[in-house]
Design a protein around this motif. Structure first.
Motif, mmCIF file in Angstrom:
data_model
loop_
_atom_site.group_PDB
_atom_site.id
_atom_site.type_symbol
_atom_site.label_atom_id
_atom_site.label_comp_id
_atom_site.label_asym_id
_atom_site.label_seq_id
_atom_site.Cartn_x
_atom_site.Cartn_y
_atom_site.Cartn_z
ATOM 1 N N MET A 83 0.697 -1.144 -0.029
ATOM 2 C CA MET A 83 0.160 0.025 -0.014
ATOM 3 C C MET A 83 0.791 1.301 -0.058
ATOM 4 S SD MET A 83 -2.921 1.327 2.845
ATOM 5 C CE MET A 83 -3.799 -0.194 2.608
ATOM 6 N N THR A 84 0.562 2.179 -0.885
ATOM 7 C CA THR A 84 1.447 3.288 -0.908
ATOM 8 C C THR A 84 0.866 4.499 0.285
ATOM 9 O OG1 THR A 84 1.485 3.319 -3.493
ATOM 10 C CG2 THR A 84 1.828 5.361 -2.613
ATOM 11 N N MET A 85 2.065 4.852 0.857
ATOM 12 C CA MET A 85 1.796 5.955 1.710
ATOM 13 C C MET A 85 1.958 7.307 1.095
ATOM 14 S SD MET A 85 0.839 5.233 4.846
ATOM 15 C CE MET A 85 0.597 3.857 5.771
ATOM 16 N N TRP A 86 1.441 8.084 1.714
ATOM 17 C CA TRP A 86 1.555 9.699 0.924
ATOM 18 C C TRP A 86 1.657 10.697 2.392
ATOM 19 C CZ3 TRP A 86 0.443 10.138 -4.333
ATOM 20 C CH2 TRP A 86 -0.157 8.942 -4.891
ATOM 21 N N LEU A 87 2.193 11.788 1.818
ATOM 22 C CA LEU A 87 2.699 12.834 2.581
ATOM 23 C C LEU A 87 1.613 14.032 2.132
ATOM 24 C CD1 LEU A 87 4.517 15.188 1.522
ATOM 25 C CD2 LEU A 87 6.278 13.648 1.816
ATOM 26 N N VAL A 88 1.390 15.099 3.219
ATOM 27 C CA VAL A 88 0.485 16.073 2.838
ATOM 28 C C VAL A 88 1.291 17.501 3.050
ATOM 29 C CG1 VAL A 88 -1.656 17.513 3.301
ATOM 30 C CG2 VAL A 88 -1.754 14.963 3.438
ATOM 31 N N ARG A 119 1.748 9.873 6.974
ATOM 32 C CA ARG A 119 1.456 8.536 7.091
ATOM 33 C C ARG A 119 -0.103 8.626 6.402
ATOM 34 N NH1 ARG A 119 2.871 6.657 12.769
ATOM 35 N NH2 ARG A 119 1.227 5.164 12.457
ATOM 36 N N VAL A 120 -0.128 9.106 5.360
ATOM 37 C CA VAL A 120 -1.588 9.277 4.672
ATOM 38 C C VAL A 120 -1.829 7.975 3.882
ATOM 39 C CG1 VAL A 120 -3.265 10.886 3.489
ATOM 40 C CG2 VAL A 120 -1.233 11.770 5.173
ATOM 41 N N ARG A 121 -3.165 7.617 3.673
ATOM 42 C CA ARG A 121 -3.464 6.477 2.910
ATOM 43 C C ARG A 121 -4.626 7.230 1.870
ATOM 44 N NH1 ARG A 121 -6.047 2.095 5.254
ATOM 45 N NH2 ARG A 121 -6.318 3.276 7.005
ATOM 46 N N ARG A 122 -4.687 6.891 0.698
ATOM 47 C CA ARG A 122 -5.883 7.154 0.028
ATOM 48 C C ARG A 122 -6.994 6.084 -0.075
ATOM 49 N NH1 ARG A 122 -3.858 9.278 -5.786
ATOM 50 N NH2 ARG A 122 -5.977 9.896 -5.756
ATOM 51 N N ALA A 123 -8.010 6.668 0.498
ATOM 52 C CA ALA A 123 -9.327 5.753 0.461
ATOM 53 C C ALA A 123 -9.987 5.620 -0.994
ATOM 54 C CB ALA A 123 -10.166 6.063 1.710
ATOM 55 N N ASP A 124 -9.399 4.866 -1.713
ATOM 56 C CA ASP A 124 -9.630 5.004 -3.241
ATOM 57 C C ASP A 124 -10.428 3.814 -3.600
ATOM 58 O OD1 ASP A 124 -7.425 3.380 -3.329
ATOM 59 O OD2 ASP A 124 -6.392 4.634 -4.597
ATOM 60 N N ASN A 125 -10.909 2.795 -2.651
ATOM 61 C CA ASN A 125 -11.794 1.687 -3.078
ATOM 62 C C ASN A 125 -12.895 1.512 -1.971
ATOM 63 O OD1 ASN A 125 -11.093 -0.137 -1.235
ATOM 64 N ND2 ASN A 125 -9.047 -0.287 -2.192
ATOM 65 N N TRP A 126 -13.956 0.720 -2.452
ATOM 66 C CA TRP A 126 -14.942 0.785 -1.636
ATOM 67 C C TRP A 126 -14.584 0.485 -0.056
ATOM 68 C CZ3 TRP A 126 -16.989 -3.412 1.156
ATOM 69 C CH2 TRP A 126 -18.316 -3.161 1.785
ATOM 70 N N PHE A 127 -13.746 -0.856 -0.081
ATOM 71 C CA PHE A 127 -13.421 -1.440 1.347
ATOM 72 C C PHE A 127 -12.518 -0.314 1.963
ATOM 73 C CE2 PHE A 127 -10.601 -3.650 3.930
ATOM 74 C CZ PHE A 127 -11.338 -4.396 4.667
ATOM 75 N N GLU A 128 -11.653 0.350 1.497
ATOM 76 C CA GLU A 128 -10.934 1.429 2.419
ATOM 77 C C GLU A 128 -12.033 2.646 2.715
ATOM 78 O OE1 GLU A 128 -7.884 2.139 -0.630
ATOM 79 O OE2 GLU A 128 -6.341 0.835 0.588
ATOM 80 N N SER A 181 -6.861 4.211 18.398
ATOM 81 C CA SER A 181 -5.998 5.706 18.259
ATOM 82 C C SER A 181 -5.524 5.985 17.008
ATOM 83 C CB SER A 181 -5.049 5.582 19.543
ATOM 84 O OG SER A 181 -3.687 4.590 19.211
ATOM 85 N N ILE A 182 -5.187 7.084 16.722
ATOM 86 C CA ILE A 182 -4.649 7.551 15.667
ATOM 87 C C ILE A 182 -3.786 8.637 15.825
ATOM 88 C CG2 ILE A 182 -5.212 8.632 13.234
ATOM 89 C CD1 ILE A 182 -8.377 7.609 14.007
ATOM 90 N N ALA A 183 -2.518 8.872 15.197
ATOM 91 C CA ALA A 183 -1.469 9.946 15.664
ATOM 92 C C ALA A 183 -1.863 10.954 14.667
ATOM 93 C CB ALA A 183 -0.130 9.033 15.271
ATOM 94 N N PRO A 184 -1.470 12.010 15.150
ATOM 95 C CA PRO A 184 -1.847 13.374 14.277
ATOM 96 C C PRO A 184 -1.151 13.405 12.879
ATOM 97 C CG PRO A 184 -1.233 13.957 16.395
ATOM 98 C CD PRO A 184 -0.797 12.446 16.205
ATOM 99 N N GLU A 185 -0.099 12.440 12.837
ATOM 100 C CA GLU A 185 0.614 12.475 11.499
ATOM 101 C C GLU A 185 -0.071 11.416 10.365
ATOM 102 O OE1 GLU A 185 2.787 9.711 14.151
ATOM 103 O OE2 GLU A 185 2.064 11.691 14.311
ATOM 104 N N GLU A 186 -0.891 10.712 10.949
ATOM 105 C CA GLU A 186 -1.612 9.769 10.133
ATOM 106 C C GLU A 186 -2.809 10.206 9.557
ATOM 107 O OE1 GLU A 186 -1.826 5.530 11.607
ATOM 108 O OE2 GLU A 186 -1.860 6.602 13.411
ATOM 109 N N GLY A 187 -3.391 9.752 8.385
ATOM 110 C CA GLY A 187 -4.485 10.496 7.820
ATOM 111 C C GLY A 187 -5.019 9.551 6.724
ATOM 112 N N LEU A 188 -6.346 9.598 6.231
ATOM 113 C CA LEU A 188 -7.015 9.048 5.294
ATOM 114 C C LEU A 188 -7.335 10.434 4.321
ATOM 115 C CD1 LEU A 188 -9.402 6.264 6.902
ATOM 116 C CD2 LEU A 188 -7.330 5.924 5.181
ATOM 117 N N TRP A 189 -7.329 10.101 3.033
ATOM 118 C CA TRP A 189 -7.511 11.088 1.798
ATOM 119 C C TRP A 189 -8.855 10.742 1.116
ATOM 120 C CZ3 TRP A 189 -4.997 15.490 1.136
ATOM 121 C CH2 TRP A 189 -5.111 16.276 -0.249
ATOM 122 N N PHE A 190 -10.179 11.089 1.143
ATOM 123 C CA PHE A 190 -11.079 10.536 0.340
ATOM 124 C C PHE A 190 -11.525 11.842 -0.700
ATOM 125 C CE2 PHE A 190 -11.693 9.238 4.753
ATOM 126 C CZ PHE A 190 -12.172 7.852 4.641
#
Length: 118
Positions: free
Chosen positions: A1-6, A18-27, A37-46
């Protein structure tokens, strides 16, 4: 899985790495639901999204709404679990981050964010 930065284009500052793109139905469906818990540097991009919910979440989220030009239209810090609807007018992208993201990375409406592969 590709990680991204913002990155904030205006300041050049990396906001999250540590951002993931939520680009399919499952994600898009699972999101952060399984996380306690979720760290501030983690993200999901919709992409193609203007609203989210926090039903079933176990952690608060900091949510950033962006338009098609990747410009911030709204920031919602510390959105608690159990919210049925959190949205922003003119949003085209929703970026979810761990609590504390907004405080550590003050954003202005109109700031442009950039998503880059790590």
């Amino acid at each position: 899985m590709t990680m991204w930065l913002v990155r904030n284009v205006r300041t050049g500052r990396i906001l999250a790495w540590r951002v993931r793109r939520a680009d399919n139905w499952f994600e898009r469906t699972l999101g952060f639901l399984s996380r306690a818990s979720i760290a501030p540097e983690e993200g999901l991009w919709f992409e193609r999204c203007s609203a989210v919910h926090t039903l079933g979440m176990r952690s608060a989220l900091d949510i950033v709404f962006l338009d098609k030009a990747l410009q911030v239209v709204k920031v919602e810090p510390n959105v608690t679990p159990g919210k049925l609807h959190v949205s922003a007018r003119n949003a085209h992208i929703v970026a979810e981050f761990g609590p504390g993201f907004a405080k550590a990375n003050p954003l202005n409406v109109g700031d442009q964010l950039q998503l880059e592969p790590v």
